[in-house]
Write an enzyme that holds these catalytic residues in place. Structure first.
Site, mmCIF file in Angstrom:
data_model
loop_
_atom_site.group_PDB
_atom_site.id
_atom_site.type_symbol
_atom_site.label_atom_id
_atom_site.label_comp_id
_atom_site.label_asym_id
_atom_site.label_seq_id
_atom_site.Cartn_x
_atom_site.Cartn_y
_atom_site.Cartn_z
ATOM 1 N N SER A 64 0.844 -1.200 0.000
ATOM 2 C CA SER A 64 0.000 0.000 0.000
ATOM 3 C C SER A 64 0.882 1.254 0.000
ATOM 4 C CB SER A 64 -0.963 -0.062 1.186
ATOM 5 O OG SER A 64 -2.003 0.875 1.035
ATOM 6 N N ASP B 156 -10.213 -5.582 -2.825
ATOM 7 C CA ASP B 156 -9.608 -4.531 -2.003
ATOM 8 C C ASP B 156 -10.459 -3.259 -2.113
ATOM 9 O OD1 ASP B 156 -7.976 -2.398 -1.100
ATOM 10 O OD2 ASP B 156 -6.144 -3.444 -1.714
ATOM 11 N N HIS C 275 -7.360 -6.003 1.339
ATOM 12 C CA HIS C 275 -6.153 -5.198 1.547
ATOM 13 C C HIS C 275 -5.358 -5.663 2.779
ATOM 14 C CE1 HIS C 275 -4.023 -1.579 0.288
ATOM 15 N NE2 HIS C 275 -3.976 -1.122 1.520
#
Lengths: 283, 283
Positions: A148, A224, A257
């Site tokens: 991320s 996600d 995620h």
């Protein structure tokens, strides 16, 4: 450097360490896994940069990297995601996406952040030197990955130092912060309104501006929640296609995620890194 | 049963669930990993009982069991370690080794604990029925493992129901609570001063009293700070030798009591369980 803890794991040692960082002007905590190895050997180093809200602890607890690092002979280093402590300014509203836990791997130029928020220099200069001095690390065999915001860090650092990092990969990275809300806020807050300064901290812009890598591995969960608003891997696909960078980008059905996603594909990434680190080591 | 969260992991689903337990009179939270499987299939179930201070979350975050459960086709269930919530009495001094997070897998007979602290019935009756009703679990193929206090739970439950649990193993278990401080406090507090009542909740005493198992697998860290004062695997060795129970007990050099130790040997245990669950399933 102070040892916070060490634990035997998969035949090696998982440690957590703290040091007074000259770069950030704060104490910084990080974790290092050293796999079992012969006395006197030096080993390749995989850098793992974490995402928003994380410290070194998230991947250390949940990343499931030790078994493979032991098998492949890789040192695994996980820094924190921002300076912390007394006098370190946070997001004025205490939001999760700026300030503490959200350093975005840049050297801030804006007040009041410029003094402590220097994660670019910390991760690319100070911490590698510290790791090289205290662990059996081979500085000529380093690679970098992240998740991320940390995927953003891994991509921008890897693209900036292609000779230093022999492999670059990411889980669900922010590929074009200049084009998404998280990035607008972070790059604006740390670097100011001049968008020219943002391009060195935007993987897609770096590629557009000529940065190149021999290969790139990205996994992205299809479920996600941040996929479209913040991550947008299609922008990286287009930039890599335009630049002739071989990108292996896989959309993983049903994955979100979380660290459940990361742990699932950590083994694939470590094997991919090891192949490139070993190749370089033999060259 | 309420779903707290589900995440895709290693091709299967890691879930966390909550239900109102009739046995404990409280809401109870537990985690279940269901590996990838063919529609309509039923799968063997491995029960994992956690140690002092833990909830379902510790092993779910740090146990590194999902990769192997996916490979071997095992459902993995992790209950909480005590009742929790309003009206549930804790240790009068708030100590970590009694009360909340420390149910010791017994049905308490003493006040004020008897009403809610009924982890034996919860783990052996109510939760298995709930799991069988909501997941693709094969009740004829169950096995049990645990850590520390949960190793005590796994051993005592396994020894009590040798036909139900096809494999029994433990990481750093409390093998003889009647002979160590943790056990004196817990069994005394939950079951009272009559030590005859303790024997059903003491693995070594159960074996002395005639309980048998076809095999037993125990790993123990040699650097575990609790090894001598609380765990004392030598007592289990002596009891098993006396009873002719084949015990594979390995002292692991340098390993402590943490999840780094558990994760390192989780794969060995799951393979050992799978071999016995598959054998039974084929019989």
């Amino acid at each position: 450097m102070e040892t916070v803890s060490t634990n035997r794991a998969f035949g090696g040692v998982q440690g957590v360490y703290r040091h007074a960082s000259a770069v950030t002007g704060t104490d910084m905590t990080f974790s290092v896994y050293v796999p079992p190895h012969e006395a006197g050997a030096t080993l390749p180093v995989v850098w793992y940069l974490s995402g928003l809200t994380c410290t070194h602890a998230n991947v250390t607890d949940k990343g499931e990297y030790r078994r493979l690092c032991a098998e492949l002979g890789l040192i695994f280093v996980a820094p924190d995601t921002s300076p912390r402590g007394e006098g370190v300014p946070d997001d004025p509203d205490g939001a999760y996406d700026f300030g503490l836990g959200a350093g975005f791997y840049v050297d801030a130029t804006q007040q009041p952040f410029a003094q402590h928020y220097r994660m670019w220099s910390y991760v690319t200069q100070e911490l590698p030197a510290l790791v090289a001095a205290h662990f059996p690390a081979d500085p000529d065999r380093q690679s970098i990955m992240g998740h991320s915001m940390g995927g953003h860090g891994a991509l921008t650092i890897g693209l900036t130092f292609p000779d230093r990092y022999k492999a670059v990969s990411a889980f669900a990275p922010i590929v074009a912060p200049s084009q998404v809300p998280w990035g607008h806020k972070a790059l604006g807050g740390y670097l100011g309104d001049d968008r020219a300064a943002w391009r060195k901290h935007d993987a897609v812009a770096l590629i557009e501006d000529g940065a190149r890598l021999p290969a790139l591995l990205v996994d992205q969960g299809a479920a996600d929640a941040f996929l479209e608003p913040q991550l947008r891997p299609g922008l990286l696909r287009a930039a890599c296609d335009g630049a002739g960078i071989p990108l292996t980008l896989t959309l993983r059905d049903g994955y979100d995620h979380s660290y459940y996603f990361i742990a699932t594909f950590m083994g694939d990434h470590l094997r991919w890194h090891a192949a490139r680190l070993t190749q370089q080591g033999a060259a």
